[in-house]
Design a protein around this motif. Structure first.
Motif, PDB file in Angstrom:
ATOM      1  N   ARG A 110      40.502  22.155  44.509  1.00 14.26           N
ATOM      2  CA  ARG A 110      41.979  21.819  44.610  1.00 14.26           C
ATOM      3  C   ARG A 110      42.657  21.001  43.356  1.00 14.26           C
ATOM      4  O   ARG A 110      41.679  19.838  43.245  1.00 14.26           O
ATOM      5  N   LEU A 111      43.784  21.326  42.688  1.00 15.23           N
ATOM      6  CA  LEU A 111      44.408  20.607  41.862  1.00 15.23           C
ATOM      7  C   LEU A 111      45.453  19.929  42.285  1.00 15.23           C
ATOM      8  O   LEU A 111      45.709  18.848  41.570  1.00 15.23           O
ATOM      9  N   ASP A 112      46.089  20.164  43.299  1.00 18.73           N
ATOM     10  CA  ASP A 112      46.971  19.330  43.719  1.00 18.73           C
ATOM     11  C   ASP A 112      46.599  18.123  44.564  1.00 18.73           C
ATOM     12  O   ASP A 112      47.339  17.345  44.669  1.00 18.73           O
ATOM     13  N   ILE A 113      45.367  18.191  45.224  1.00 18.75           N
ATOM     14  CA  ILE A 113      44.864  16.948  45.708  1.00 18.75           C
ATOM     15  C   ILE A 113      43.313  16.787  45.240  1.00 18.75           C
ATOM     16  O   ILE A 113      42.896  17.862  44.700  1.00 18.75           O
ATOM     17  N   SER A 114      42.705  15.849  45.435  1.00 21.24           N
ATOM     18  CA  SER A 114      41.272  15.632  45.082  1.00 21.24           C
ATOM     19  C   SER A 114      40.421  16.287  46.009  1.00 21.24           C
ATOM     20  O   SER A 114      40.359  15.694  47.098  1.00 21.24           O
ATOM     21  N   SER A 115      40.005  17.441  45.836  1.00 23.91           N
ATOM     22  CA  SER A 115      38.986  18.011  46.807  1.00 23.91           C
ATOM     23  C   SER A 115      38.068  19.314  45.939  1.00 23.91           C
ATOM     24  O   SER A 115      38.852  19.861  45.387  1.00 23.91           O
ATOM     25  N   GLY A 116      36.950  18.942  46.178  1.00 24.82           N
ATOM     26  CA  GLY A 116      35.787  19.948  45.543  1.00 24.82           C
ATOM     27  C   GLY A 116      35.501  19.178  44.184  1.00 24.82           C
ATOM     28  O   GLY A 116      36.010  18.370  43.875  1.00 24.82           O
ATOM     29  N   PRO A 117      34.776  20.175  43.414  1.00 21.85           N
ATOM     30  CA  PRO A 117      34.392  21.388  43.537  1.00 21.85           C
ATOM     31  C   PRO A 117      33.422  21.854  44.543  1.00 21.85           C
ATOM     32  O   PRO A 117      32.348  21.090  44.760  1.00 21.85           O
ATOM     33  N   ASP A 118      33.472  23.086  45.358  1.00 20.62           N
ATOM     34  CA  ASP A 118      32.799  23.454  46.182  1.00 20.62           C
ATOM     35  C   ASP A 118      32.006  24.864  45.668  1.00 20.62           C
ATOM     36  O   ASP A 118      33.002  25.394  45.110  1.00 20.62           O
ATOM     37  N   THR A 119      30.728  25.117  46.175  1.00 21.67           N
ATOM     38  CA  THR A 119      30.443  26.444  45.934  1.00 21.67           C
ATOM     39  C   THR A 119      31.077  27.569  46.462  1.00 21.67           C
ATOM     40  O   THR A 119      31.208  27.508  47.913  1.00 21.67           O
ATOM     41  N   LEU A 120      31.805  28.682  45.865  1.00 23.39           N
ATOM     42  CA  LEU A 120      32.368  29.791  46.809  1.00 23.39           C
ATOM     43  C   LEU A 120      31.668  31.066  46.620  1.00 23.39           C
ATOM     44  O   LEU A 120      31.302  31.666  47.559  1.00 23.39           O
ATOM     45  N   VAL A 121      31.060  31.254  45.563  1.00 23.09           N
ATOM     46  CA  VAL A 121      30.216  32.577  45.319  1.00 23.09           C
ATOM     47  C   VAL A 121      28.835  32.241  44.292  1.00 23.09           C
ATOM     48  O   VAL A 121      28.854  31.463  43.431  1.00 23.09           O
ATOM     49  N   VAL A 122      27.783  32.657  44.974  1.00 17.61           N
ATOM     50  CA  VAL A 122      26.696  32.896  44.012  1.00 17.61           C
ATOM     51  C   VAL A 122      26.478  34.374  43.590  1.00 17.61           C
ATOM     52  O   VAL A 122      26.092  35.024  44.804  1.00 17.61           O
ATOM     53  N   TYR A 123      26.184  34.446  42.337  1.00 17.65           N
ATOM     54  CA  TYR A 123      26.025  35.766  42.012  1.00 17.65           C
ATOM     55  C   TYR A 123      24.721  35.872  41.154  1.00 17.65           C
ATOM     56  O   TYR A 123      24.469  34.813  40.331  1.00 17.65           O
ATOM     57  N   SER A 124      24.099  36.821  41.407  1.00 17.00           N
ATOM     58  CA  SER A 124      22.830  36.886  40.372  1.00 17.00           C
ATOM     59  C   SER A 124      22.616  38.206  40.269  1.00 17.00           C
ATOM     60  O   SER A 124      22.975  39.147  40.862  1.00 17.00           O
ATOM     61  N   THR A 125      22.027  38.347  38.943  1.00 20.09           N
ATOM     62  CA  THR A 125      21.444  39.520  38.484  1.00 20.09           C
ATOM     63  C   THR A 125      22.530  40.577  38.575  1.00 20.09           C
ATOM     64  O   THR A 125      22.634  41.838  39.129  1.00 20.09           O
ATOM     65  N   VAL A 126      23.862  40.100  37.739  1.00 21.48           N
ATOM     66  CA  VAL A 126      24.676  41.122  37.685  1.00 21.48           C
ATOM     67  C   VAL A 126      24.837  41.886  36.313  1.00 21.48           C
ATOM     68  O   VAL A 126      24.697  41.199  35.120  1.00 21.48           O
ATOM     69  N   SER A 127      24.658  43.069  36.097  1.00 23.33           N
ATOM     70  CA  SER A 127      24.634  43.964  35.100  1.00 23.33           C
ATOM     71  C   SER A 127      25.842  44.424  34.694  1.00 23.33           C
ATOM     72  O   SER A 127      26.520  45.012  35.464  1.00 23.33           O
ATOM     73  N   LEU A 128      26.397  43.636  33.480  1.00 25.21           N
ATOM     74  CA  LEU A 128      27.906  43.801  33.159  1.00 25.21           C
ATOM     75  C   LEU A 128      28.104  45.455  32.885  1.00 25.21           C
ATOM     76  O   LEU A 128      29.153  45.902  33.287  1.00 25.21           O
ATOM     77  N   GLU A 129      27.108  46.249  32.320  1.00 25.34           N
ATOM     78  CA  GLU A 129      27.438  47.705  32.095  1.00 25.34           C
ATOM     79  C   GLU A 129      27.463  48.514  33.354  1.00 25.34           C
ATOM     80  O   GLU A 129      28.326  49.368  33.387  1.00 25.34           O
ATOM     81  N   SER A 130      26.738  48.231  34.212  1.00 26.57           N
ATOM     82  CA  SER A 130      26.787  48.912  35.684  1.00 26.57           C
ATOM     83  C   SER A 130      27.849  48.562  36.471  1.00 26.57           C
ATOM     84  O   SER A 130      28.176  49.289  37.408  1.00 26.57           O
ATOM     85  N   GLU A 131      28.330  47.256  36.372  1.00 23.82           N
ATOM     86  CA  GLU A 131      29.422  46.896  37.262  1.00 23.82           C
ATOM     87  C   GLU A 131      30.866  46.921  36.722  1.00 23.82           C
ATOM     88  O   GLU A 131      31.503  46.765  37.177  1.00 23.82           O
ATOM     89  N   LEU A 132      30.863  47.598  35.451  1.00 29.20           N
ATOM     90  CA  LEU A 132      32.122  47.712  34.833  1.00 29.20           C
ATOM     91  C   LEU A 132      33.036  48.751  35.598  1.00 29.20           C
ATOM     92  O   LEU A 132      32.514  49.898  36.007  1.00 29.20           O
ATOM     93  N   GLY A 133      34.208  48.088  35.936  1.00 31.97           N
ATOM     94  CA  GLY A 133      35.338  48.980  37.064  1.00 31.97           C
ATOM     95  C   GLY A 133      34.790  49.095  38.439  1.00 31.97           C
ATOM     96  O   GLY A 133      35.454  49.814  38.892  1.00 31.97           O
ATOM     97  N   ILE A 134      33.789  48.308  38.854  1.00 34.87           N
ATOM     98  CA  ILE A 134      33.289  48.500  40.108  1.00 34.87           C
ATOM     99  C   ILE A 134      33.913  47.127  40.940  1.00 34.87           C
ATOM    100  O   ILE A 134      33.449  46.093  40.408  1.00 34.87           O
TER     101      ILE A 134
END
Lengths: 209, 306
Positions: A110-134
């Motif tokens: 949060r920028l309006d108050i002091s809170s976080g940062p907390d993990t929201l997403v863990v991404y692993s082995t993302v192929s940029l070429e195969s994930e394009l547009g998906i």
């Protein structure tokens, strides 16, 4: 002939009389719960010569929710509940002579108050070429979801929350170098729902419910 | 409640057509916007089916149609039905990338008003919208009957109005039908009066955010009927008809978070058996009928035969 006219007039008045009565008496009040959906996306422009990078992007959650309510001609007081439904990412631009595979996390604070940062997403082995547009749905983590939901609650209570999503890189293959820079654009999106309680009147002519 | 408000509501009913039109025309698109595809179909199904059924009531009574001569009747038929408990909920599936994909029993458009919330991974939640908590449905529309040429008469149903900025929006019901005497070919004194008829009707409701009709139902009905006048006053009648309807819904879905024009089409056909009784009191006719079909409905009304 006169009697016939009287009968016709009287008969034609019946539906009007019925209507006046029914219109007033058969309207029933309801508070119906309507669900609004919205999506807030943060585009990240990545251009790095190292596998260690962070990329922040802000989401004006309060302003975005204001727009959602204005578009639907409702007010903050109509909100019964609001929460995070899902998250996704999508590679928007990628053009290179070879593919890259990336991993890492996306945090939220949060920028309006002091809170976080907390993990929201863990991404692993993302192929940029195969994930394009998906558009790919992702598992969301409890801490990040709780922070976003708390921000939604604060909005209902009158606050104006601002979120910052930050990409924190992990492994990148192959290693970026000054002569082979990691360049791509992607976005992370949050889907939210707002439940409204709206008063309305309906005809329930013959009753029943 | 002030007079103008009472009067306006009265006008709604007087000209009116569809007593459930209020939620349909405006707020229903808000509810629908949370849904796409099969979820929207399940949500709307009871209401669409009720519209398709109700349009087929009050179309005919006496099977006796003179071979020639002017006859005019203005009629005010009312047709209604009650929804069953099964109509109030349907099985819906989460949308908007919610994980894990989850199904739940949730309200249809005529179901309970409360939203249903399911829990997902990481503390996420997904909400299905509530309904309008409506137990019954009714249509009332004036119709004009004119005869007859070669034992044939015509019938017209029409009403159209716009209720300004209210929730009702645009409503239009147009219908046309012809009936032809069969009993005129059955000798000078047929045991019962028999007629065959065909009807077409179109009901348009509301306006979507793109300015198009939110809902448009086209209905066809054809079949035969018989009646027998008793004692000069009572006129019991029965009819066997095949009815079909097609309803097109156009709305903007925001289920994915971004606006998306969505179209749904419903169609169905069914046989309807009608039993009714009419009282002929000088120039006033009063009747009641019961319609047996996929959905049972009943009708009543009165008319002036001039």
């Amino acid at each position: 002939m006169k009697r016939k006219k009287v009968v016709i007039t009287a008969a034609l008045m019946i539906p009007i009389a019925l209507a006046l009565g029914l219109g007033g008496c058969l309207l029933e009040d309801r508070t119906v719960e309507v669900v609004l959906n919205d999506e807030y996306c943060a585009p990240f422009v990545e251009d790095h010569d190292s596998e260690n990078y962070t990329t922040p992007k802000d989401i004006e959650l309060g302003e975005d929710l204001d727009s959602l309510l204005a578009d639907n001609e409702v007010s903050r007081e109509d909100i019964l509940n609001a929460f995070l439904v899902s998250g996704s990412y999508e590679v928007l631009e990628f053009s290179h002579t070879h593919d890259w595979t990336i991993s890492g996390v996306i945090t939220v604070e949060r920028l309006d108050i002091s809170s976080g940062p907390d993990t929201l997403v863990v991404y692993s082995t993302v192929s940029l070429e195969s994930e394009l547009g998906i558009k790919t749905p992702v598992d969301l983590h409890d801490d990040g979801v709780a922070l976003v939901n708390a921000a939604m609650d604060d909005y209902i209570a009158g606050g104006n929350p601002v979120l910052r999503l930050t990409v924190v890189s992990g492994d990148v293959y192959t290693d970026p170098t000054p002569s082979d820079r990691l360049q791509f654009v992607w976005e992370a999106c949050l889907n939210v729902q707002v439940i409204l309680g709206l008063d309305t009147e309906i005809f329930n002519f013959m009753g029943g419910s | 409640m002030d007079f103008s408000s009472t009067f306006r509501r009265g006008i709604w009913s007087a000209v009116l057509v569809l007593l459930l039109a209020s939620p349909l025309s405006a707020q229903i698109e808000d509810h629908l916007s949370a849904y796409t595809g099969e979820n929207a179909r399940g949500y709307l199904d009871p209401l669409v089916s009720a519209m398709g059924t109700s349009l087929n009531g009050g179309l005919y009574r006496s099977g006796k149609i003179p071979k020639a001569g002017l006859s005019i009747a203005i009629e005010f038929p009312f047709v209604g039905l009650y929804f069953s408990d099964e109509d109030k909920k349907f099985t819906a599936t989460t949308e908007a990338g919610f994980l894990p994909e989850t199904t739940a029993q949730v309200p249809t458009v005529i179901g309970p008003t409360g939203a249903v919330i399911v829990d997902g991974e990481g503390g996420t939640q997904f909400a299905f919208p509530g309904g309008f908590d409506v137990g019954s449905f009714a249509i009332m529309a004036p119709q004009l009957r004119v005869g007859s040429v070669l034992g044939t008469e015509a019938m017209v149903r029409f009403v159209a109005f716009r209720i300004g900025d209210s929730e009702l929006g645009d409503v239009m019901l147009a219908g046309f039908g012809i009936r032809h005497s069969i009993s005129q070919y059955m000798g000078p004194t047929p045991v019962v009066d028999v007629a065959a008829s065909f009807y077409w009707q179109n009901l348009k409701l509301g306006e979507n955010s793109e300015g198009d009709d939110l809902s448009s139902t086209t209905n066809y009905s054809f079949g035969a009927q018989a009646s027998k006048k008793l004692g000069g006053v009572l006129n019991p009648y029965a009819g066997l008809y095949y009815n079909s309807y097609k309803t097109d819904i156009k709305y903007t879905s925001e289920a994915s978070g971004t606006p998306e024009s969505t179209e749904l089409s419903f169609d169905d056909g069914f046989v309807q058996f009608t039993l009714g009784l009419e009282l002929n009191l000088w120039i006033i006719n009063v009747w009641g009928e019961y319609n047996i079909a996929e959905r049972q409905s009943f009708g009543a009304g009165f008319g002036l035969a001039l």
